[in-house]
Design a protein around this motif. Structure first.
Motif, PDB file in Angstrom:
ATOM      1  N   UNK A  42       0.411  -0.884  -0.037  1.00 30.08           N
ATOM      2  CA  UNK A  42      -0.196  -0.046  -0.040  1.00 30.08           C
ATOM      3  C   UNK A  42       0.878   1.193   0.186  1.00 30.08           C
ATOM      4  N   UNK A  43       0.706   2.149  -1.177  1.00 31.30           N
ATOM      5  CA  UNK A  43       1.925   3.226  -1.033  1.00 31.30           C
ATOM      6  C   UNK A  43       1.470   4.476  -0.621  1.00 31.30           C
ATOM      7  N   UNK A  44      -0.273   4.490   0.162  1.00 30.45           N
ATOM      8  CA  UNK A  44      -0.409   5.623   0.418  1.00 30.45           C
ATOM      9  C   UNK A  44      -1.146   5.394   2.145  1.00 30.45           C
ATOM     10  N   UNK A  45      -1.943   6.082   2.607  1.00 25.35           N
ATOM     11  CA  UNK A  45      -2.022   6.024   4.045  1.00 25.35           C
ATOM     12  C   UNK A  45      -3.528   6.288   3.767  1.00 25.35           C
ATOM     13  N   UNK A  46      -4.861   6.690   4.449  1.00 26.32           N
ATOM     14  CA  UNK A  46      -5.795   7.484   4.470  1.00 26.32           C
ATOM     15  C   UNK A  46      -6.178   8.652   5.525  1.00 26.32           C
ATOM     16  N   UNK A  47      -5.994   9.324   5.795  1.00 31.80           N
ATOM     17  CA  UNK A  47      -7.004  10.453   6.916  1.00 31.80           C
ATOM     18  C   UNK A  47      -8.026  11.257   6.808  1.00 31.80           C
ATOM     19  N   UNK A  48      -8.439  11.689   7.849  1.00 26.72           N
ATOM     20  CA  UNK A  48      -9.706  12.952   8.001  1.00 26.72           C
ATOM     21  C   UNK A  48      -9.037  13.507   7.995  1.00 26.72           C
ATOM     22  N   UNK A  49      -9.283  15.195   7.719  1.00 20.86           N
ATOM     23  CA  UNK A  49      -8.687  15.889   7.857  1.00 20.86           C
ATOM     24  C   UNK A  49      -9.972  17.555   8.923  1.00 20.86           C
ATOM     25  N   UNK A  50      -9.247  17.899  10.006  1.00 18.84           N
ATOM     26  CA  UNK A  50     -10.470  18.893  10.420  1.00 18.84           C
ATOM     27  C   UNK A  50     -10.084  20.132  10.743  1.00 18.84           C
ATOM     28  N   UNK A  51     -11.048  21.374  10.156  1.00 19.56           N
ATOM     29  CA  UNK A  51     -10.074  22.425   9.383  1.00 19.56           C
ATOM     30  C   UNK A  51      -8.185  22.763   9.210  1.00 19.56           C
TER      31      UNK A  51
ATOM     32  N   UNK B 250      -5.295   9.069  11.020  1.00 20.24           N
ATOM     33  CA  UNK B 250      -4.601   8.262  10.304  1.00 20.24           C
ATOM     34  C   UNK B 250      -4.657   7.123  10.251  1.00 20.24           C
ATOM     35  N   UNK B 251      -4.908   6.235   8.883  1.00 19.88           N
ATOM     36  CA  UNK B 251      -5.899   5.402   8.609  1.00 19.88           C
ATOM     37  C   UNK B 251      -5.181   4.710   7.659  1.00 19.88           C
ATOM     38  N   UNK B 252      -4.010   3.201   8.263  1.00 23.87           N
ATOM     39  CA  UNK B 252      -3.412   2.439   7.966  1.00 23.87           C
ATOM     40  C   UNK B 252      -3.618   0.952   7.445  1.00 23.87           C
ATOM     41  N   UNK B 253      -3.692   0.504   7.017  1.00 19.09           N
ATOM     42  CA  UNK B 253      -3.853  -0.979   5.998  1.00 19.09           C
ATOM     43  C   UNK B 253      -2.199  -2.126   6.121  1.00 19.09           C
ATOM     44  N   UNK B 254      -1.302  -1.316   6.702  1.00 24.26           N
ATOM     45  CA  UNK B 254       0.224  -1.821   6.356  1.00 24.26           C
ATOM     46  C   UNK B 254       0.525  -2.716   7.774  1.00 24.26           C
ATOM     47  N   UNK B 255      -0.065  -2.574   8.735  1.00 24.45           N
ATOM     48  CA  UNK B 255       0.011  -3.193  10.154  1.00 24.45           C
ATOM     49  C   UNK B 255       1.476  -2.560  10.843  1.00 24.45           C
ATOM     50  N   UNK B 256       0.998  -1.572  10.985  1.00 29.51           N
ATOM     51  CA  UNK B 256       2.767  -1.602  11.550  1.00 29.51           C
ATOM     52  C   UNK B 256       2.457  -1.693  13.012  1.00 29.51           C
ATOM     53  N   UNK B 257       1.415  -1.900  13.662  1.00 29.59           N
ATOM     54  CA  UNK B 257       1.471  -2.237  14.583  1.00 29.59           C
ATOM     55  C   UNK B 257       1.703  -3.723  14.899  1.00 29.59           C
ATOM     56  N   UNK B 258       2.262  -4.606  14.598  1.00 28.16           N
ATOM     57  CA  UNK B 258       2.839  -5.473  14.567  1.00 28.16           C
ATOM     58  C   UNK B 258       4.683  -5.569  13.451  1.00 28.16           C
ATOM     59  N   UNK B 259       4.222  -5.051  12.773  1.00 29.80           N
ATOM     60  CA  UNK B 259       5.685  -4.536  12.136  1.00 29.80           C
ATOM     61  C   UNK B 259       6.739  -3.709  13.492  1.00 29.80           C
ATOM     62  N   UNK B 260       6.216  -2.891  14.306  1.00 27.90           N
ATOM     63  CA  UNK B 260       7.010  -2.599  15.355  1.00 27.90           C
ATOM     64  C   UNK B 260       6.470  -3.488  17.252  1.00 27.90           C
ATOM     65  N   UNK B 261       6.115  -4.415  16.868  1.00 28.01           N
ATOM     66  CA  UNK B 261       5.722  -5.697  17.646  1.00 28.01           C
ATOM     67  C   UNK B 261       7.168  -6.435  17.723  1.00 28.01           C
TER      68      UNK B 261
END
Length: 207
Positions: free
Chosen positions: A154-163, A169-180
């Motif tokens: 996935x060469x992008x992340x998604x997000x929601x901007x307010x003002x 910040x939304x990731x499908x890349x599984x950084x949680x397990x990468x840094x586990x």
């Protein structure tokens, strides 16, 4: 004296909010200590999404593999937290753009903020240069490179901007397990793969 940064993990009633091991936040907190002067609380804190305690913290992390279906109070708190200036880092442990977590979380965001609120983040977004530089956008994870999940990098992340500020910040890349892994094993890596995590946390603290 500055208030120490606390890594908050969101508990939500559906799904498996505790899918990622506690070594991950400990690893990122160690990196904040290693690279910055930000004071930190050295243990993560689990906070229920439907609790008013959520509003005491500027950053929180939400992850899982399974269904995400907020209760009415969880949805109300999520909206109020994000619109009030809080930052949520959401990480899909399935690393799959069409899996159950991805589909159900994106539907929750549609219900909370409207269709189209969750958008791809440009590779020149400030989060990619907040501290360390990532000119190519989000760094890949070993899970993607090894063909796990949906077999896509996935060469992008998604997000929601307010003002004009990124709040989700939304990731499908599984950084949680990468840094586990235990932070003491970081010395065996050719490049510290938690550096992007440092960017995320620092952006959240300045958002």
């Amino acid at each position: 004296m500055p208030v120490p940064f606390t890594f908050v993990r969101l508990q939500y009633r559906s799904g498996d909010w505790d899918a990622v091991d506690e070594r991950m936040p400990a690893n990122l907190l160690h990196s904040l200590i290693q690279y910055t002067t930000v004071p930190v609380s050295q243990k993560e804190k689990a906070v229920a999404l439907d609790s008013p305690e959520l509003f005491n913290y500027p950053f929180c992390y939400l992850s899982g593999h399974r269904l995400v279906q907020f209760s009415a109070q969880e949805k109300k708190n999520f909206i109020q937290y994000v619109r009030g200036g809080g930052f949520v880092f959401v990480d899909d442990c399935n690393h799959d753009i069409d899996g159950l977590f991805a589909r159900s979380f994106e539907e929750q965001m549609r219900q909370c903020f409207g269709a189209g609120a969750l958008k791809k983040i440009a590779k020149n977004h400030p989060i990619y240069s907040q501290f360390f530089k990532f000119p190519e956008g989000p760094p890949p994870t070993s899970f993607e490179l090894n063909g796990w999940g949906d077999d896509l990098v996935h060469d992008y992340l998604k997000g929601i901007e307010i003002d004009g500020r990124l709040r989700v910040l939304y990731s499908n890349k599984d950084y949680g397990c990468e840094w586990d892994y235990d932070f003491r094993n970081k010395r065996f890596l050719a490049e510290d793969n938690t550096k992007f995590g440092v960017n995320i946390l620092l952006y959240a603290l300045t958002a």
